[in-house]
Scaffold this active site. Structure first.
Site, PDB file in Angstrom:
ATOM      1  N   LYS A  50     -63.474  62.377  36.161  1.00 35.56           N
ATOM      2  CA  LYS A  50     -63.310  61.831  37.510  1.00 35.56           C
ATOM      3  C   LYS A  50     -63.966  62.787  38.491  1.00 35.56           C
ATOM      4  O   LYS A  50     -63.510  63.910  38.689  1.00 35.56           O
ATOM      5  CB  LYS A  50     -61.825  61.647  37.839  1.00 35.56           C
ATOM      6  CG  LYS A  50     -61.567  61.016  39.196  1.00 35.56           C
ATOM      7  CD  LYS A  50     -60.078  60.818  39.412  1.00 35.56           C
ATOM      8  CE  LYS A  50     -59.789  60.208  40.779  1.00 35.56           C
ATOM      9  NZ  LYS A  50     -58.331  60.033  41.003  1.00 35.56           N
TER      10      LYS A  50
ATOM     11  N   LYS B 245     -65.301  57.853  36.016  1.00 39.62           N
ATOM     12  CA  LYS B 245     -65.141  57.329  37.365  1.00 39.62           C
ATOM     13  C   LYS B 245     -65.871  58.259  38.329  1.00 39.62           C
ATOM     14  O   LYS B 245     -65.616  59.471  38.304  1.00 39.62           O
ATOM     15  CB  LYS B 245     -63.650  57.269  37.718  1.00 39.62           C
ATOM     16  CG  LYS B 245     -63.351  56.768  39.118  1.00 39.62           C
ATOM     17  CD  LYS B 245     -61.851  56.770  39.410  1.00 39.62           C
ATOM     18  CE  LYS B 245     -61.592  56.253  40.829  1.00 39.62           C
ATOM     19  NZ  LYS B 245     -60.161  56.291  41.191  1.00 39.62           N
TER      20      LYS B 245
END
Length: 332
Positions: free
Chosen positions: A201, A254
């Site tokens: 992330k 992500k």
């Protein structure tokens, strides 16, 4: 051997032939639909920076779920937007918290719909960070207390599993979060509940609309001490390796669009199911351009999601899920 013996167009001459040799498929079953649930009744509040996305109170969530279910979607990702925030994010692990109540409601009305619970503290803390804030040793600045945060994240995961969540999806990026959550779930008898880790992330500018939707913008500083530097790929591989060793069942990247190379590297390195998160700004950019008539939304969205599959994703979390599901079923 080359042209004219080799003619690449031979395999493109008809729709049936193109379908026969197609290498990558995008299916409705690949899609996970994120939803924002809020307190109150009668709430269906549009999120201005994400056209077509809403906050739902539980009494109106059922209609949205029915529409998604009818389109073929079988997995949703829940984000809670609580009324109460405090320094330790206590609403995140409250048994009567908004995500816990939403999970129970969904399992009652849609028992075969997979409920994935986002496990973080940022929406629930008054400072907007994903962990507990503590004074730094130098006394001049605040830091995120990694290990104290793990205790509350594990408590949150257990409360979500107890409420009926089928999958726990920790997004906090604390060191050791998969191990802490796996141990807590196992200790409480939830050995069957998988973890979908936000393994990679990045500290990305593509999250802006989400922070509006989740009311989760940091009140001071930023998240760069725990989310990843967008410049780094080797670090992403280390993050994923660590999560695999700690017991995750899925890996996630992500955002997706600017990190397709990371998806490809993880696909070649690991055998676990791989998830791409098509995040809020990626969604909003397409929506904004479509509203101006600058592009064909349907074709752009399906091509974009197909690209994520081609890069190696098995599953895609996307705010386009409901529309994409309908389009895919029309093309079937």
């Amino acid at each position: 051997m080359g042209f004219p013996a080799v003619r690449m167009r031979r395999l493109r001459s008809s729709s049936a032939l193109r379908s026969l040799v197609r290498e990558t498929d995008l299916r409705v079953d690949d899609l996970i639909y994120p939803l924002f649930v809020v307190e109150g009744t009668g709430v269906k509040h549009p999120i201005p920076s994400m056209p077509g996305v809403y906050h739902y109170s539980l009494d109106l969530l059922e209609d949205e779920l029915q529409e998604a279910y009818d389109a073929g979607i079988r997995a949703v990702l829940l984000f809670g937007v609580p009324d109460h925030k405090d320094s330790v994010g206590s609403s995140a692990y409250d048994e009567q918290g908004i995500v816990q109540r939403a999970a129970r409601m969904i399992k009652e009305h849609f028992p075969d719909l997979l409920v994935i619970a986002d496990t973080c503290l940022c929406q629930y803390t008054d400072h907007g960070h994903c962990g507990i804030v503590a004074p730094a040793a130098d006394g001049r600045s605040a830091v995120i207390d990694n290990d104290r945060s793990l205790e509350l994240l594990a408590q949150t995961a257990v409360s979500q599993a107890k409420a009926g969540a089928d999958i726990i999806a920790p997004s906090n990026m604390m060191d050791g979060f998969v191990q802490a959550i796996r141990a807590a779930l196992d200790r409480e008898g939830y050995t069957h509940v998988p973890i979908m880790s936000y393994s990679v992330k990045y500290a990305s500018a593509f999250y802006g609309p989400f922070r509006d939707a989740a009311h989760s913008a940091p009140q001071f500083g930023d998240r760069k001490t725990y989310q990843m530097d967008p410049a780094n790929l080797r670090e992403a591989l280390r993050e994923a390796d660590a999560d695999v060793q700690e017991g995750t069942d899925f890996l996630m990247v992500k955002p997706a669009l600017a990190y397709l190379d990371v998806l490809r590297e993880l696909r070649e390195r690991h055998q676990l199911p791989l998830v791409a998160y098509n995040v809020s700004a990626e969604y909003s950019m397409v929506k904004a351009a479509a509203m101006q008539g600058w592009l064909d939304e349907r074709q752009i969205v399906l091509e974009m999601l197909l690209g994520m599959k081609r890069a190696g994703a098995d599953l895609i979390i996307t705010y386009h899920a409901k529309d994409a599901a309908k389009w895919l079923r029309e093309e079937a």
